[in-house]
Design a protein around this motif. Sequence first.
Motif, PDB file in Angstrom:
ATOM      1  N   GLU A  83     -10.492   6.914   3.455  1.00 53.06           N
ATOM      2  CA  GLU A  83     -10.175   5.556   3.027  1.00 53.06           C
ATOM      3  C   GLU A  83      -9.983   4.716   4.281  1.00 53.06           C
ATOM      4  N   PRO A 135      -5.553   4.567 -11.016  1.00 54.67           N
ATOM      5  CA  PRO A 135      -5.957   3.357 -10.290  1.00 54.67           C
ATOM      6  C   PRO A 135      -5.221   3.229  -8.952  1.00 54.67           C
ATOM      7  N   ARG A 136      -5.875   2.532  -8.020  1.00 59.56           N
ATOM      8  CA  ARG A 136      -5.279   2.289  -6.711  1.00 59.56           C
ATOM      9  C   ARG A 136      -3.933   1.584  -6.861  1.00 59.56           C
ATOM     10  N   ASN A 137      -3.018   1.935  -5.979  1.00 59.73           N
ATOM     11  CA  ASN A 137      -1.687   1.317  -5.925  1.00 59.73           C
ATOM     12  C   ASN A 137      -0.804   1.598  -7.148  1.00 59.73           C
ATOM     13  N   HIS A 138      -1.224   2.559  -7.984  1.00 54.95           N
ATOM     14  CA  HIS A 138      -0.286   3.162  -8.927  1.00 54.95           C
ATOM     15  C   HIS A 138       0.393   4.277  -8.120  1.00 54.95           C
ATOM     16  N   GLN A 172     -11.268  13.065  -7.271  1.00 52.56           N
ATOM     17  CA  GLN A 172     -10.792  11.838  -7.921  1.00 52.56           C
ATOM     18  C   GLN A 172      -9.885  12.188  -9.087  1.00 52.56           C
ATOM     19  N   ARG A 196       0.870  -1.174   0.000  1.00 53.02           N
ATOM     20  CA  ARG A 196       0.000   0.000   0.000  1.00 53.02           C
ATOM     21  C   ARG A 196       0.895   1.209   0.000  1.00 53.02           C
ATOM     22  N   GLN A 223     -11.634  -1.812   1.891  1.00 52.06           N
ATOM     23  CA  GLN A 223     -12.104  -0.689   1.097  1.00 52.06           C
ATOM     24  C   GLN A 223     -13.628  -0.676   1.065  1.00 52.06           C
ATOM     25  N   THR A 267       4.248   1.312 -11.198  1.00 53.40           N
ATOM     26  CA  THR A 267       3.519   0.091 -10.832  1.00 53.40           C
ATOM     27  C   THR A 267       4.517  -1.063 -10.905  1.00 53.40           C
ATOM     28  N   TRP A 315      -8.485   1.425   5.937  1.00 47.08           N
ATOM     29  CA  TRP A 315      -7.509   0.335   5.759  1.00 47.08           C
ATOM     30  C   TRP A 315      -7.737  -0.671   6.859  1.00 47.08           C
ATOM     31  N   TRP A 320      -3.404  11.888  -6.126  1.00 55.79           N
ATOM     32  CA  TRP A 320      -4.213  10.662  -6.255  1.00 55.79           C
ATOM     33  C   TRP A 320      -5.682  10.951  -5.977  1.00 55.79           C
ATOM     34  N   MET A 321      -5.963  11.835  -5.007  1.00 55.92           N
ATOM     35  CA  MET A 321      -7.345  12.171  -4.613  1.00 55.92           C
ATOM     36  C   MET A 321      -7.866  13.389  -5.373  1.00 55.92           C
TER      37      MET A 321
END
Length: 294
Positions: free
Chosen positions: A286, A176-179, A172, A49, A291, A154, A288, A133-134
């Motif tokens: 978010e 994508p998540r975790n990029h 937004q 993460r 999700q 990635t 953790w 990211w957000m």
Amino acid sequence: MTAAVSRSGTRVERLPLSRFTTLGVGGEAEVWFVTSHDALAEAMERPYRILGGGSNLVIADAGVPERVLRLSGPLAERDLTPDPLLSTPARVVTGWVGGGVPLPGLVRQLQKLGLSGLEGTVGIPAQVGGAVWMNAGTRYGEMFDGLHTIELVTPEGTRQVTPDDLPWGYRQSGIPRNHVVSRVRLALTVSTPDAVLAKMDFADQARRGQPKMKTPGCAFKNPGGVSAGQLIDEAGLKGTRIGNALIAPEHANFIVNLGGATAADVHALLDTVRARVKVPLELEYELWPGQAEP
Ligand code: FAD
Ligand code: EPU
């Protein structure tokens, strides 16, 4: 676990994540302090993460099982030198700004340089990568107002995109998540320190009514432009307390930690809000490790 050093020379340490979150909640995880692209590649060999300023996170009291990546060293440094090939007298395109750079200090530095574009994000205690990211922002401006290039890492490799490549919008980015947003280049309008300061001060006024205690900011996104805070307030929930978490009397969309709050306390308050407010509310926080919406 005491600090260890990985194959790429990365410091790896098991630490309480509460230390890295503005809510001050979160159990332990293995934190990787990544300082280079090689270090990122190694850290991403196992589930991971990415942790930024921890200002939008409610992390479980049991922590998370994945590696938690924290951008450090050169990935938390900035080069604001105008790129001579891309800049014009009216617009500066900067060198690379690391995803781990704290946003508040960057915004102050840009103001002193008289560079306009990110001043609407004043007061957001994020890192650059998390704010991108957000697409963090306020009604006076957002991160995507000042971006030229975004570098994404990635496990498959590194690529660069521009805002035009992404379906970004209110809170937004479309990333994508975790990029991992490892670095960005900023595109800013040439202005004056006084003019940028005036805009910053104006945007900052809107924060006067926000609580000063430990919090991850607004819990819910504003549905259709209506203030979620106002809806929660109208449902009579200001001042509701569960355990050591409280719906702030100052602004109902903020949950604050009175000291010793747990993630379970915060989840219970989120459930209470959802049960009492008639309009469906989308979570901004978010959670953790899950999700899933509460
Ligand atoms: P984190 O909270 O650490 O992480 C949030 C998400 O971003 C996670 O999915 C994480 O994996 C991801 N992420 C973090 N870093 C990276 C990276 N480098 N690459 C890819 N993904 C990454 N938000 C607003 O939009 N407007 C406001 O006015 C505002 N005011 C706030 C006021 C306070 C007092 C507080 C505590 C919060 C406020 N927030 C506001 C919420 C928060 O600051 C934003 O959501 C911000 O974008 C979170 O960034 P972060 O770096 O802290 O990310
Ligand atoms: N209001 C109430 N009661 C409350 C809170 C607000 O009646 O408890 C009313 C206010 O009186 C005002 C209206 O709702 O008439 C709007 O309130 P505010 O100006 O505080 O703005 P907001 O829409 O509640 C948004 C962002 C904040 C951002 C501020 C300032 C969202 C979810 N929230 O709040 O962002 O700082 O504007 O620009 O978009 C965040 O995202 O974490 C965050 C803090």
